[in-house]
Design a protein around this motif. Structure first.
Motif, PDB file in Angstrom:
ATOM      1  N   MET A 140     -44.231  99.329  88.592  1.00 57.39           N
ATOM      2  CA  MET A 140     -43.828 100.332  87.602  1.00 57.39           C
ATOM      3  C   MET A 140     -45.050 100.733  86.793  1.00 57.39           C
ATOM      4  N   VAL A 141     -45.243 102.019  86.600  1.00 56.29           N
ATOM      5  CA  VAL A 141     -46.396 102.503  85.820  1.00 56.29           C
ATOM      6  C   VAL A 141     -45.931 103.505  84.770  1.00 56.29           C
ATOM      7  N   ARG A 152     -40.689  87.110  76.320  1.00 56.22           N
ATOM      8  CA  ARG A 152     -41.831  86.175  76.381  1.00 56.22           C
ATOM      9  C   ARG A 152     -43.087  86.951  76.805  1.00 56.22           C
ATOM     10  N   THR A 153     -42.916  87.874  77.741  1.00 57.06           N
ATOM     11  CA  THR A 153     -44.058  88.685  78.163  1.00 57.06           C
ATOM     12  C   THR A 153     -44.551  89.537  77.000  1.00 57.06           C
ATOM     13  N   LEU A 154     -43.608  90.092  76.235  1.00 52.88           N
ATOM     14  CA  LEU A 154     -43.999  90.950  75.108  1.00 52.88           C
ATOM     15  C   LEU A 154     -44.687  90.144  74.001  1.00 52.88           C
ATOM     16  N   GLY A 194     -51.165  99.423  75.874  1.00 51.00           N
ATOM     17  CA  GLY A 194     -51.426 100.050  77.178  1.00 51.00           C
ATOM     18  C   GLY A 194     -51.590 101.552  77.008  1.00 51.00           C
ATOM     19  N   SER A 195     -50.910 102.303  77.888  1.00 53.79           N
ATOM     20  CA  SER A 195     -51.007 103.767  77.881  1.00 53.79           C
ATOM     21  C   SER A 195     -50.762 104.324  76.472  1.00 53.79           C
ATOM     22  N   THR A 230     -42.798  99.384  79.732  1.00 54.06           N
ATOM     23  CA  THR A 230     -43.089  99.509  81.166  1.00 54.06           C
ATOM     24  C   THR A 230     -44.013  98.396  81.644  1.00 54.06           C
ATOM     25  N   ASP A 231     -45.044  98.067  80.863  1.00 54.41           N
ATOM     26  CA  ASP A 231     -45.990  97.024  81.294  1.00 54.41           C
ATOM     27  C   ASP A 231     -45.298  95.666  81.373  1.00 54.41           C
TER      28      ASP A 231
END
Ligand code: UTP
Length: 297
Positions: free
Chosen positions: A190-191, A217-219, A225-226, A233-234
């Motif tokens: 996904m981009v 957890r990722t956040l 990013g963009s 999305t990231d």
């Protein structure tokens, strides 16, 4: 961890610059399609999907949203006195039980991923929905209901997806998909806002998600990013990389981009024509416009 989705995050902390000057003092989500604010459509869709906890990520200048979901005792008393039952029933739609709704502030508009992350403590270790109220989706069964059902079957992260023309793809998060048979689109990447020539498919992400708690957890450690923003999305792309558990969900329904002026106008026409109490008068007006433009040709 439960697989039942009962919590929804409504990120409404954006600046809404495309609707200035209106959004200088009115939150975009309070703008009305016919006679209901955008946020009401989003709440109705969430309720239909079984959501019982509503988490608003707000910002300065958004207090009209809090008032909208509060009681209005004087107004209710006046309507009762005037025996205006239909209007009282309309008001009841805005009723939220005490404790069902929570507001947290995003102090700076650092992006959608950051807005979602602001709700991490309220979400805890549960799957959760994310609804962007400026995507309005009309259909027999609400988009979120369809996605909650698909999540119950697969247990994978779900991103609402629809095909958009190449000229528009660079405005969206875009999914790379392993196959595009049926409603479920297993994602391989996904981009965010790719150039048309770099887009991995024409499947754009629309503002409905069901996400697993690992996304939070990722956040926790996400970098901008963009556009210099922390992108949801990231974080979703990281789930694809690390867990291979993300699906695009090709929903049934018609989506209106009410974050854009043209989309908002289209939705106003469609929802106006769908209303029994307006259809005849409004439809006749539109037909007269059509006839006048043909006559001018
Ligand atoms: P948009 O990209 O539509 O931005 O955000 P916006 O500020 O609402 O509108 P424009 O582009 O300036 O006209 C998509 C969704 O993400 C929320 C917005 O409120 C909207 O629901 N959002 C975006 C946040 O809550 N915080 C942010 O930092 C950014």
């Amino acid at each position: 961890m439960t697989n039942k989705v009962t919590k929804a995050i409504f990120p409404v902390a954006g600046l809404g610059t495309r609707f200035l000057p209106a959004t200088k003092s009115i939150p975009k989500e309070i703008m009305t399609l016919v006679d209901r604010p955008l946020i009401q459509y989003a709440i109705d869709e969430a309720r239909e999907a079984g959501i019982t906890e509503f988490i608003f990520v707000t910002a300065r200048g958004k207090s009209a949203l809090e008032d909208y979901f509060d009681r209005a005792p004087e107004l209710e008393a006046a309507l009762r006195l005037a025996k205006k039952q239909a209007q009282l029933d309309e008001l009841r739609r805005t009723d939220m039980d005490s404790g069902a709704i929570a507001y947290i502030r995003q102090r700076d508009p650092k992006g959608l991923g950051h807005a979602v992350w602001c709700a991490r403590r309220l979400v805890g270790d549960e799957p959760f929905a994310v609804i962007l109220p400026d995507d309005v989706i009309a259909g027999q069964t609400g988009c979120l209901r369809q996605m909650v059902d698909a999540y119950a079957e697969t247990g994978g992260n779900m991103v609402a997806a629809m095909k958009v023309p190449p000229a528009q793809i660079s405005s969206y998060g875009v999914l790379a998909v392993k196959s595009d048979m049926g409603a479920l689109l297993p994602a391989s990447g996904m981009v965010e806002k790719p150039r048309a020539e770099d887009a991995p498919s024409d499947f754009a992400a629309i503002g409905r998600y069901i996400l697993r708690p690992e996304v939070m957890r990722t956040l926790d450690t996400a970098q901008a990013g963009s556009g210099g923003e922390i992108q949801l999305t990231d974080a979703i792309a990281a789930q694809i990389r690390d867990h291979d558990n993300v699906f695009g969900y090709r929903f049934k329904g018609q989506r209106f981009d009410c974050g854009s002026k043209a989309g908002f106008l289209q939705a106003t026409v469609a929802f106006g024509l769908a209303r029994e109490d307006l259809r005849d008068e409004f439809g006749a007006y539109l037909s007269s416009l059509n006839a006048a433009s043909h006559a001018a040709e």
